[in-house]
Design an enzyme around this catalytic site. Sequence first.
Site, PDB file in Angstrom:
ATOM      1  N   CYS A  27     -13.649  -2.620  11.941  1.00 36.62           N
ATOM      2  CA  CYS A  27     -12.393  -2.958  12.648  1.00 36.62           C
ATOM      3  C   CYS A  27     -12.696  -3.320  14.448  1.00 36.62           C
ATOM      4  O   CYS A  27     -11.872  -3.694  14.825  1.00 36.62           O
ATOM      5  CB  CYS A  27     -11.191  -1.869  12.659  1.00 36.62           C
ATOM      6  SG  CYS A  27     -10.638  -1.476  11.145  1.00 36.62           S
ATOM      7  N   HIS A  68      -6.460  -2.665  18.130  1.00 33.93           N
ATOM      8  CA  HIS A  68      -6.623  -2.979  16.659  1.00 33.93           C
ATOM      9  C   HIS A  68      -5.267  -2.395  15.971  1.00 33.93           C
ATOM     10  O   HIS A  68      -4.880  -1.330  16.278  1.00 33.93           O
ATOM     11  CB  HIS A  68      -7.972  -2.081  16.143  1.00 33.93           C
ATOM     12  CG  HIS A  68      -8.016  -2.101  14.729  1.00 33.93           C
ATOM     13  ND1 HIS A  68      -7.761  -3.110  13.803  1.00 33.93           N
ATOM     14  CD2 HIS A  68      -8.148  -1.090  13.775  1.00 33.93           C
ATOM     15  CE1 HIS A  68      -7.813  -2.601  12.666  1.00 33.93           C
ATOM     16  NE2 HIS A  68      -7.958  -1.464  12.825  1.00 33.93           N
ATOM     17  N   ASN A 101      -3.060  -3.536   8.573  1.00 33.54           N
ATOM     18  CA  ASN A 101      -4.382  -3.371   8.989  1.00 33.54           C
ATOM     19  C   ASN A 101      -5.294  -4.501   8.390  1.00 33.54           C
ATOM     20  O   ASN A 101      -5.797  -4.332   7.235  1.00 33.54           O
ATOM     21  CB  ASN A 101      -4.870  -1.870   8.915  1.00 33.54           C
ATOM     22  CG  ASN A 101      -6.405  -1.802   9.372  1.00 33.54           C
ATOM     23  OD1 ASN A 101      -7.042  -2.533   9.944  1.00 33.54           O
ATOM     24  ND2 ASN A 101      -6.525  -0.711   9.526  1.00 33.54           N
TER      25      ASN A 101
HETATM   26  N1  ACO Z   1       3.315   6.889   0.007  1.00 35.40           N
HETATM   27  C1  ACO Z   1       3.959   8.043   0.033  1.00 35.40           C
HETATM   28  N2  ACO Z   1       3.466   9.264   0.218  1.00 35.40           N
HETATM   29  C2  ACO Z   1       2.093   9.130   0.661  1.00 35.40           C
HETATM   30  C3  ACO Z   1       1.307   7.960   0.881  1.00 35.40           C
HETATM   31  C4  ACO Z   1       2.200   6.767   0.479  1.00 35.40           C
HETATM   32  N3  ACO Z   1       1.564   5.699   0.489  1.00 35.40           N
HETATM   33  N4  ACO Z   1       0.103   8.300   1.244  1.00 35.40           N
HETATM   34  C5  ACO Z   1       0.022   9.512   1.171  1.00 35.40           C
HETATM   35  N5  ACO Z   1       1.224  10.024   0.928  1.00 35.40           N
HETATM   36  C6  ACO Z   1       1.592  11.657   0.725  1.00 35.40           C
HETATM   37  C7  ACO Z   1       0.109  12.332   0.505  1.00 35.40           C
HETATM   38  O1  ACO Z   1      -0.126  12.433  -0.609  1.00 35.40           O
HETATM   39  C8  ACO Z   1       0.495  13.709   1.384  1.00 35.40           C
HETATM   40  O2  ACO Z   1       1.369  14.349   0.353  1.00 35.40           O
HETATM   41  P1  ACO Z   1       1.357  15.911   0.013  1.00 35.40           P
HETATM   42  O3  ACO Z   1       1.418  16.645   1.097  1.00 35.40           O
HETATM   43  O4  ACO Z   1       2.374  16.150  -1.282  1.00 35.40           O
HETATM   44  O5  ACO Z   1      -0.193  16.082  -0.377  1.00 35.40           O
HETATM   45  C9  ACO Z   1       1.886  13.176   2.652  1.00 35.40           C
HETATM   46  O6  ACO Z   1       2.064  11.918   1.970  1.00 35.40           O
HETATM   47  C10 ACO Z   1       1.091  13.473   3.671  1.00 35.40           C
HETATM   48  O7  ACO Z   1      -0.302  13.091   3.569  1.00 35.40           O
HETATM   49  P2  ACO Z   1      -0.957  12.676   5.044  1.00 35.40           P
HETATM   50  O8  ACO Z   1      -2.452  12.402   4.671  1.00 35.40           O
HETATM   51  O9  ACO Z   1      -1.107  14.054   5.665  1.00 35.40           O
HETATM   52  O10 ACO Z   1      -0.246  11.782   5.871  1.00 35.40           O
HETATM   53  P3  ACO Z   1      -0.404  11.259   7.281  1.00 35.40           P
HETATM   54  O11 ACO Z   1       0.585  11.452   8.182  1.00 35.40           O
HETATM   55  O12 ACO Z   1      -1.762  11.821   8.116  1.00 35.40           O
HETATM   56  O13 ACO Z   1      -0.782   9.792   7.303  1.00 35.40           O
HETATM   57  C11 ACO Z   1      -2.473   8.163   7.292  1.00 35.40           C
HETATM   58  C12 ACO Z   1      -1.787   9.124   6.572  1.00 35.40           C
HETATM   59  C13 ACO Z   1      -1.087   6.958   7.563  1.00 35.40           C
HETATM   60  C14 ACO Z   1      -3.349   7.503   6.393  1.00 35.40           C
HETATM   61  C15 ACO Z   1      -2.808   8.325   8.678  1.00 35.40           C
HETATM   62  O14 ACO Z   1      -3.591   9.606   8.686  1.00 35.40           O
HETATM   63  C16 ACO Z   1      -3.596   7.427   9.307  1.00 35.40           C
HETATM   64  O15 ACO Z   1      -2.996   6.401   9.691  1.00 35.40           O
HETATM   65  N6  ACO Z   1      -4.752   7.472   9.700  1.00 35.40           N
HETATM   66  C17 ACO Z   1      -5.530   6.342  10.195  1.00 35.40           C
HETATM   67  C18 ACO Z   1      -6.024   5.532   9.253  1.00 35.40           C
HETATM   68  C19 ACO Z   1      -6.566   4.295   9.994  1.00 35.40           C
HETATM   69  O16 ACO Z   1      -6.148   3.942  11.127  1.00 35.40           O
HETATM   70  N7  ACO Z   1      -7.275   3.520   9.284  1.00 35.40           N
HETATM   71  C20 ACO Z   1      -7.953   2.598   9.925  1.00 35.40           C
HETATM   72  C21 ACO Z   1      -9.263   2.320  10.123  1.00 35.40           C
HETATM   73  S1  ACO Z   1      -9.551   1.249   8.289  1.00 35.40           S
HETATM   74  C22 ACO Z   1     -10.968   0.688   8.772  1.00 35.40           C
HETATM   75  O17 ACO Z   1     -11.611   0.606   9.657  1.00 35.40           O
HETATM   76  C23 ACO Z   1     -11.282  -0.492   7.835  1.00 35.40           C
END
Ligand code: ACO
Length: 330
Positions: free
Chosen positions: A115, A257, A287
């Site tokens: 990214c 980004h 993204n």
């Molecule tokens: N729909 C419904 N529920 C979901 C989903 C979904 N799409 N995805 C995860 N959940 C659930 C999980 O299973 C979890 O359930 P549980 O508590 O029963 O286990 C719950 O939601 C909470 O999950 P978390 O992982 O704690 O959710 P969080 O609030 O941390 O959000 C996210 C996850 C959006 C991925 C966040 O951590 C994030 O944005 N991180 C950064 C990712 C990023 O920016 N990546 C970019 C770089 S990619 C690259 O470089 C190519």
Amino acid sequence: MTKSVIIRAVGAGLPERRVSNDELSKTLDTSDEWIRSHTGIGWRHLAADGETTSDLAVRAARQALERAGVTPADIDLIVLATTSPDYFGCPPTACIVQHKLGATQAAAFDLVAACSGFIYGLTVAKSMLLAGTARRALVIGAEVLSRVTDWTDRNTCVLFGDGAGAAVVDLSDTPDQGILNTRMGTDGSGWEYIVIRNGGAAHPYTRGSLAQRKLPVIEMNGKKVFVFAVRTLPEVVRGLVAEAGLTLDDLKWIVPHQANARIIQAAADQMKIPESRFYMNLEQRANTSSASIPLALCDLDAAGGLKRGDLIAIVGFGSGLTYGGALIRW
Ligand code: ACO
């Protein structure tokens, strides 16, 4: 005479198909409410069958060239940032783009910095233009991430979209214009936080590996990436303005980004800058990794948000872990 390196024009290449969160929730245990509240994403563009990274890159490049008023023959360098190349390492996708564009005078290579790829690409192009090893460059970020996404993994697949953004990067005789300064950084200790594990030299394809579902798809530790992004985004922007002897108040826009609205909100809070000064188009685009910053610049420009002379900071972070930014007098 001191030369500047400017972005003469930007262009976008997006697949036609637009997929809503509701559409994803028909085949995946997710919802529009969850995706919006956790990421800010509403839609993503997804490539049609047979549509490739080079196709989107060429579309973006043609638009940028047309807007810049230059022809493919005027380009002597193509830097293509991608994490989802047409072919795995060989040949470089940039070479396919060179051929499709008819940019026969251009040296072309791929750059892999996830990214942060567009920022790294701009830095390479700027350095080569100032060194005299190239005269005019196309810097492209292009992705078909949907082909390296596990569509059964709701933790990752809802986040990504396909698209390309391109910039014509040129020399100018007017000083203090264009790309004023850039920063690049890496924290390789986090290389496993976003990884396409299977299919490379560390985990080569073996007979039956696809059947065992060892697919070459993005695996991510979302929480680790989140913390890294919220730390580096402010650091990079602060570093850029300080190095230029400016302050955050001098910035019209910060164009980050487009990974997650909550990352951007947390960074805005930390920097004590209103969120409204961070440009976001991730509700529409999701993204798109290396394409996300040039696509954001295109959308911001199309919305009339960029005027010549505006000071903006672009900032990227992603797999590697890589990060970087550029301060630009538009
Ligand atoms: N729909 C419904 N529920 C979901 C989903 C979904 N799409 N995805 C995860 N959940 C659930 C999980 O299973 C979890 O359930 P549980 O508590 O029963 O286990 C719950 O939601 C909470 O999950 P978390 O992982 O704690 O959710 P969080 O609030 O941390 O959000 C996210 C996850 C959006 C991925 C966040 O951590 C994030 O944005 N991180 C950064 C990712 C990023 O920016 N990546 C970019 C770089 S990619 C690259 O470089 C190519």
